[in-house]
Design a protein around this motif. Structure first.
Motif, short mmCIF file in Angstrom:
data_model
loop_
_atom_site.label_atom_id
_atom_site.label_comp_id
_atom_site.label_asym_id
_atom_site.label_seq_id
_atom_site.Cartn_x
_atom_site.Cartn_y
_atom_site.Cartn_z
N ALA A 163 0.84 -1.21 0.00
CA ALA A 163 0.00 0.00 0.00
C ALA A 163 0.87 1.25 0.00
O ALA A 163 0.55 2.24 -0.68
CB ALA A 163 -0.93 -0.01 1.21
N LYS A 164 1.96 1.21 0.73
CA LYS A 164 2.86 2.38 0.75
C LYS A 164 3.48 2.59 -0.62
O LYS A 164 3.56 3.73 -1.10
CB LYS A 164 3.95 2.16 1.80
N ALA A 165 3.89 1.50 -1.24
CA ALA A 165 4.49 1.61 -2.57
C ALA A 165 3.50 2.14 -3.59
O ALA A 165 3.89 2.82 -4.56
CB ALA A 165 5.02 0.24 -3.02
N ALA A 166 2.21 1.86 -3.38
CA ALA A 166 1.17 2.33 -4.30
C ALA A 166 0.62 3.69 -3.88
O ALA A 166 -0.39 4.14 -4.44
CB ALA A 166 0.03 1.31 -4.35
N HIS A 196 -1.22 4.11 1.39
CA HIS A 196 -1.18 3.98 2.86
C HIS A 196 -1.69 5.23 3.57
O HIS A 196 -2.44 5.14 4.55
CB HIS A 196 0.26 3.68 3.30
N SER A 197 -1.32 6.40 3.04
CA SER A 197 -1.70 7.65 3.71
C SER A 197 -3.20 7.83 3.78
O SER A 197 -3.77 8.11 4.86
CB SER A 197 -1.07 8.84 2.99
N PHE A 198 -3.90 7.68 2.64
CA PHE A 198 -5.35 7.89 2.68
C PHE A 198 -6.05 6.77 3.44
O PHE A 198 -7.10 6.98 4.06
CB PHE A 198 -5.91 8.04 1.26
N ILE A 199 -5.47 5.56 3.43
CA ILE A 199 -6.08 4.45 4.18
C ILE A 199 -6.05 4.76 5.68
O ILE A 199 -7.05 4.56 6.38
CB ILE A 199 -5.35 3.12 3.88
N MET A 200 -4.92 5.26 6.15
CA MET A 200 -4.78 5.53 7.59
C MET A 200 -5.63 6.72 8.03
O MET A 200 -5.92 6.87 9.23
CB MET A 200 -3.32 5.79 7.94
N GLU A 201 -6.05 7.56 7.09
CA GLU A 201 -6.94 8.67 7.43
C GLU A 201 -8.39 8.22 7.62
O GLU A 201 -9.20 8.95 8.20
CB GLU A 201 -6.88 9.73 6.33
N LEU A 202 -8.71 7.03 7.13
CA LEU A 202 -10.07 6.49 7.31
C LEU A 202 -10.25 6.01 8.74
O LEU A 202 -9.29 5.54 9.37
CB LEU A 202 -10.29 5.33 6.33
N GLU A 206 -9.21 -1.85 7.85
CA GLU A 206 -10.43 -2.65 8.08
C GLU A 206 -11.68 -1.95 7.53
O GLU A 206 -12.80 -2.38 7.78
CB GLU A 206 -10.61 -2.94 9.57
N THR A 207 -11.49 -0.86 6.80
CA THR A 207 -12.62 -0.13 6.21
C THR A 207 -13.30 -0.98 5.14
O THR A 207 -12.63 -1.55 4.26
CB THR A 207 -12.13 1.19 5.57
N GLU A 208 -14.62 -1.07 5.22
CA GLU A 208 -15.39 -1.80 4.21
C GLU A 208 -15.50 -0.92 2.96
O GLU A 208 -15.89 0.24 3.04
CB GLU A 208 -16.79 -2.13 4.74
N VAL A 209 -15.17 -1.50 1.80
CA VAL A 209 -15.16 -0.71 0.56
C VAL A 209 -16.53 -0.65 -0.10
O VAL A 209 -16.77 0.20 -0.96
CB VAL A 209 -14.13 -1.29 -0.44
#
Length: 587
Positions: free
Chosen positions: A449-452, A455-461, A466-469
């Motif tokens: 995720a970091k390479a893509a 990671h940053s926007f995921i951790m802001e959720l 574990e956020t359901e998409v």
């Protein structure tokens, strides 16, 4: 009858698979018949004992009757339980096999058939086959046996009266044959229209944004009501057929009862049979006639089940592209050294004009090759063939010196794909990234995720990874979905990358970050890129320009610009459009 035999032939393996359940059902079947005959004998004996004033005999048979009731309850419980067990086991097994078969079908099948119809077959049709392997099937076996047993018992009481009662039974068989044919045909129409309605609902829910934007709610509602109304008409017609069948069978049954009571009463008056024997005769006449009437009723439901079975096996008869189901478990594969070769490839989707005609290309290992060209030139087809989703009409594809068609499943382990339209499955962000390599650790998922740059926007959720998409990733933006898709490809760590305009859904800032991540990922890997924006492939080792299924130019960016061919014209057009956009933006 040929069609019924054909359906049974296909269902036979599933019956054999759970033969022990059907053996228990057969035992319960004979136990139930024995219980019915014993109960008739009990009525006859206790009645005659009462008329004779034999108190001891009445008391003995009273206790016998109490025990018989207990046995009948146990037999009935086991009969219903084993019947339910057999039906649900077979349905579950058939649904498992159908889904596995769908997964093994060639890509052509998916492009030729609607997903809604496939859903209808694996849910509604499978659930509708219960009568063909459960209650209706068991009753079609039980009822004739019960009729035969009842007739033999009645013959022992008075054979003339038994024959008289039997004569009315077969009339229902003719009625069943007529109505059964109508019910089966009607059932096929209902199943087909239900599949079409499922298609419509699937499309409407998936395209709710278009429906709302263009104000199509009323039209969609009317369309649904029309289709649903046609199904209702067929269901009402089915109801009329069933009602006629039921009315006819009840009429025959009551007529038989009246004949037996009338003639039997005269026989009692003339001392030819006892009152107990008449009561037994009246009781068992229902057992003699009811199989004919029940078979008639059961036959209608059985025909409806057969219509569903036929739809299921229409899919199971389709030839598969995969013999086994590949697993997504992480398996490290070596980097390729011999590249990818396309030799004399001819391909068409529908056996008409070839989309690729005598296509030849060699992609060196570790190099980045971009495919460009007008829409319909064959770029996506190259990806589909490389992934083994379709087989060429003629010619061969070699990956690292091995023929692709010899072991497609193994060759796919060498490949990772980032499609233009990202697809996420319902579930969490973590599970969607982990699909790149089943069994990956949380650390590896996070690093991907970091390479893509995800990671940053995921951790802001609020729930992070574990956020359901949501369905198809509806709770995320297009750029977020694309970055998760890229993270999934990075996690796979395959030596061959297929990028179908992998940054198309990203904003400019994110695109720069992703391009950096992809450039690092592409290092020492063989990469195939479909490019719509030519600015994204300027550093490619080789640019393949396609038009009408043929390679018209090949070379590096500067080399192709200097040739002043199709690539140069495409680049000039995009550059003009970009310059015009910037001027409008400045204004």
């Amino acid at each position: 009858m040929k069609r019924e035999k054909s359906v049974f032939y296909h269902l036979l393996p599933y019956v054999k698979r759970f033969r022990w359940i059907y053996i228990c059902l057969t035992a319960m079947l004979f136990a139930g018949i024995a219980d019915g005959l014993l109960f008739t004998w009990f009525l006859q004996s206790i009645t005659n004992g009462a008329i004779a004033g034999d108190v001891t005999k009445v008391q003995m048979f009273f206790l016998f009757g109490a025990g018989l009731v207990l046995v009948m309850m146990i037999v009935q419980f086991l009969n219903v339980y084993f019947e339910s067990l057999a039906t649900n086991k077979v349905k579950t097994s058939l649904a498992d096999d159908l889904f596995d078969h769908l997964l093994r079908l060639p890509t052509r099948y998916y492009t030729s058939n609607h997903s809604g119809d496939m859903v209808a077959r694996i849910t509604q049709d499978v659930n509708s086959i219960g009568g063909a392997i459960g209650s209706n099937l068991i009753n079609l076996i039980r009822q004739p046996l019960w009729a035969a047993a009842a007739f033999i018992y009645l013959v022992t009481i008075h054979w003339v009266l038994a024959l008289l009662a039997l004569m009315l039974g077969p009339a229902t068989t003719l009625l069943a044959k007529l109505c059964g044919r109508l019910l089966r045909q009607n059932g096929q129409w209902i199943q087909q229209l239900t599949g079409k309605l499922t298609e419509f609902v699937t499309d409407s829910l998936a395209g709710h944004l278009i429906i709302r934007t263009f104000g199509l709610e009323s039209d969609s509602s009317q369309n649904f009501k029309e289709q649903n109304g046609r199904i209702l008409e067929l269901q009402l017609m089915e109801g009329r057929h069933k009602a006629g069948l039921q009315a006819g069978t009840i009429g025959v049954s009551l007529a038989a009862q009246i004949v037996v009571i009338g003639v039997g009463s005269l026989m009692v008056i003339h001392k030819r049979i006892s009152i107990g024997e008449l009561i037994a005769f009246i009781s068992l006449t229902q057992g003699l006639i009811s199989p004919f009437t029940n078979i008639a009723n059961t036959w209608g439901g059985f025909q409806r089940s057969l219509a569903a079975v036929e739809r299921v096996f229409q899919v199971l008869k389709e030839p598969t592209a995969l013999q086994t189901l590949p697993t997504g478990e992480g398996v490290e594969v070596p980097n390729i050294t011999d590249g990818i070769r396309y030799k004399n490839i001819i391909f068409s989707y529908k056996n008409n004009h070839p989309l690729l005609n005598d296509f030849n290309l060699e992609i060196p290992a570790g190099k980045t090759v971009a495919f460009v060209g007008p829409s319909g030139s064959g770029k996506s087809t190259i990806f589909n063939l490389t992934l083994g989703l379709y087989e060429p009409n003629s010619g061969e594809i070699e990956v690292d010196g091995k023929k692709l068609n010899e072991d497609v499943n193994q060759m796919r382990k060498y490949m990772s794909l980032v499609p233009q339209e990202s697809f996420l499955f319902s579930g969490t962000i973590r599970t969607n990234i982990a699909l790149g390599k089943i069994g990956s650790s949380n650390h590896d998922i996070m690093e991907a995720a970091k390479a893509a740059q995800a990671h940053s926007f995921i951790m802001e959720l609020p729930l992070g990874y574990e956020t359901e998409v949501g369905e198809k990733g509806i709770r995320l933006s297009g750029g977020q979905k694309q970055r998760i898709s890229i993270a999934r490809a990075i996690l796979r760590n395959a030596p061959i990358l297929l990028l179908d305009e992998a940054t198309s859904a990203l904003d400019s800032e994110s695109e720069i970050s992703i391009q950096i991540a992809l450039k690092a990922l592409m290092h020492n890997r063989t990469t195939l890129v479909i490019a719509h924006r030519l600015s994204t492939i300027l550093d490619s080792d080789l640019i393949v320009v396609m038009d009408k299924g043929r390679i018209v130019e090949m070379g590096e960016h500067q080399e192709l610009i200097q040739r002043d061919g199709l690539y140069s014209k495409m680049f000039a057009i995009q550059f003009k459009e970009y310059t015009k956009f910037q001027k409008l933006k400045d204004v």
